[in-house]
Design an enzyme around this catalytic site. Structure first.
Site, short mmCIF file in Angstrom:
data_model
loop_
_atom_site.label_atom_id
_atom_site.label_comp_id
_atom_site.label_asym_id
_atom_site.label_seq_id
_atom_site.Cartn_x
_atom_site.Cartn_y
_atom_site.Cartn_z
N ASP A 39 0.84 -1.19 0.00
CA ASP A 39 0.00 0.00 0.00
C ASP A 39 0.88 1.25 0.00
OD1 ASP A 39 -3.23 0.49 0.93
OD2 ASP A 39 -1.84 2.19 1.11
N ILE A 40 0.49 2.24 -0.76
CA ILE A 40 1.28 3.48 -0.89
C ILE A 40 1.25 4.30 0.40
CG2 ILE A 40 -0.54 5.03 -1.75
CD1 ILE A 40 1.45 5.91 -3.93
N ASN A 97 -13.03 -3.61 1.98
CA ASN A 97 -14.11 -2.64 2.01
C ASN A 97 -15.00 -2.84 0.79
OD1 ASN A 97 -13.45 -1.15 4.40
ND2 ASN A 97 -11.72 -0.25 3.29
N GLU A 105 -12.46 3.13 -1.54
CA GLU A 105 -12.05 4.25 -2.38
C GLU A 105 -11.67 3.83 -3.79
OE1 GLU A 105 -9.02 6.34 -0.24
OE2 GLU A 105 -10.50 7.37 1.03
N VAL A 106 -11.09 2.64 -3.92
CA VAL A 106 -10.62 2.20 -5.24
C VAL A 106 -11.58 1.12 -5.76
CG1 VAL A 106 -8.72 1.18 -6.54
CG2 VAL A 106 -8.22 2.73 -4.63
N HIS A 110 -9.93 -5.28 -3.64
CA HIS A 110 -8.64 -5.47 -2.98
C HIS A 110 -8.88 -5.93 -1.56
CE1 HIS A 110 -9.92 -1.27 -2.79
NE2 HIS A 110 -9.37 -1.19 -1.58
P1 5GP Z 1 -9.91 1.22 0.23
O1 5GP Z 1 -10.23 2.41 1.09
O2 5GP Z 1 -10.48 1.36 -1.16
O3 5GP Z 1 -10.24 -0.09 0.89
O4 5GP Z 1 -8.33 1.19 0.10
C1 5GP Z 1 -7.63 1.76 -0.94
C2 5GP Z 1 -6.15 1.67 -0.60
O5 5GP Z 1 -5.41 1.88 -1.79
C3 5GP Z 1 -5.69 2.69 0.43
O6 5GP Z 1 -5.12 2.03 1.55
C4 5GP Z 1 -4.65 3.52 -0.35
O7 5GP Z 1 -3.56 3.91 0.44
C5 5GP Z 1 -4.24 2.58 -1.47
N1 5GP Z 1 -3.80 3.25 -2.68
C6 5GP Z 1 -4.45 4.27 -3.32
N2 5GP Z 1 -3.76 4.62 -4.41
C7 5GP Z 1 -2.66 3.82 -4.47
C8 5GP Z 1 -1.57 3.72 -5.39
O8 5GP Z 1 -1.45 4.45 -6.37
N3 5GP Z 1 -0.63 2.76 -5.13
C9 5GP Z 1 -0.73 1.93 -4.05
N4 5GP Z 1 0.25 1.03 -3.89
N5 5GP Z 1 -1.73 2.00 -3.16
C10 5GP Z 1 -2.70 2.94 -3.37
#
Ligand code: 5GP
Length: 125
Positions: A39-40, A97, A105-106, A110
Site C-alpha cells: 500500500d502506498i 471494504n 475508495e478504489v 482489494h
Molecule cells: P480502500 O479504502 O479502497 O479499501 O483502500 C484503498 C487503498 O489503496 C488505500 O489504503 C490507499 O492507500 C491505497 N492506494 C491508493 N492509491 C494507491 C496507489 O497508487 N498505489 C498503491 N500502492 N496503493 C494505493
C-alpha cells in the site's frame, strides 16, 4: 471519496493502471490470477493489497461473477502471501471494504493485509 460499487467496472482506476504497468507499485506476489503490492500509504508496518487480475469492482462483484479458478487462486494466494511474509505466528488482519459505508475508495476489489504490530480493536466505536 467512497465509490459507488453498483457502477460497472471503470478500467481507469488506479489498480487497473498498476495491473497494466502504467504506474509503479512495489510488487510482492504475482501469479496468473492475482497481484499483490505494498500500500502506498501504509497503516501498519506491513500493509499489502491483494487484487485479482480480473475486472471486479468489489468483493460483492467477485463473489458473484468470479470463476472458481479465480476465486480459489485469490483465496490461496492471500494465505500464501501472509504465510511467506512470516505473518501467521504474530498474526495479521484481512480487510475488504465494499461500498459506501465501508469507505471503499478504489473500485477494483482489494483485500488489505495488515500486520507488524498489535492491530487493536476491529473497529473504532
Ligand atoms: P480502500 O479504502 O479502497 O479499501 O483502500 C484503498 C487503498 O489503496 C488505500 O489504503 C490507499 O492507500 C491505497 N492506494 C491508493 N492509491 C494507491 C496507489 O497508487 N498505489 C498503491 N500502492 N496503493 C494505493
Amino acid at each position: 471519496m467512497p465509490i459507488d460499487v453498483t457502477q460497472p467496472y471503470d478500467d481507469g482506476n488506479v489498480f487497473a493502471k498498476i495491473l497494466r504497468g502504467e504506474i509503479p507499485a512495489k510488487r510482492v506476489y504475482e501469479d496468473d490470477h492475482v497481484l499483490a503490492f505494498n500500500d502506498i500509504n501504509p497503516l501498519s508496518p506491513t500493509h499489502i493489497l491483494v487484487i485479482p487480475k480480473g475486472a471486479y469492482v468489489s468483493w460483492d462483484d467477485f463473489s458473484e461473477r468470479g470463476s472458481e479458478a479465480e476465486i480459489s487462486a485469490f483465496v490461496r494466494a492471500t494465505g500464501k502471501i501472509a504465510r511467506e511474509a512470516g505473518l501467521v505466528e504474530p498474526g495479521y488482519r484481512l480487510l475488504a471494504n465494499v461500498g459506501g459505508d465501508s469507505g471503499q475508495e478504489v473500485p477494483h476489489l482489494h483485500v488489505h493485509i495488515f500486520a507488524g504490530r498489535p492491530l487493536g480493536p476491529m473497529l473504532a466505536r
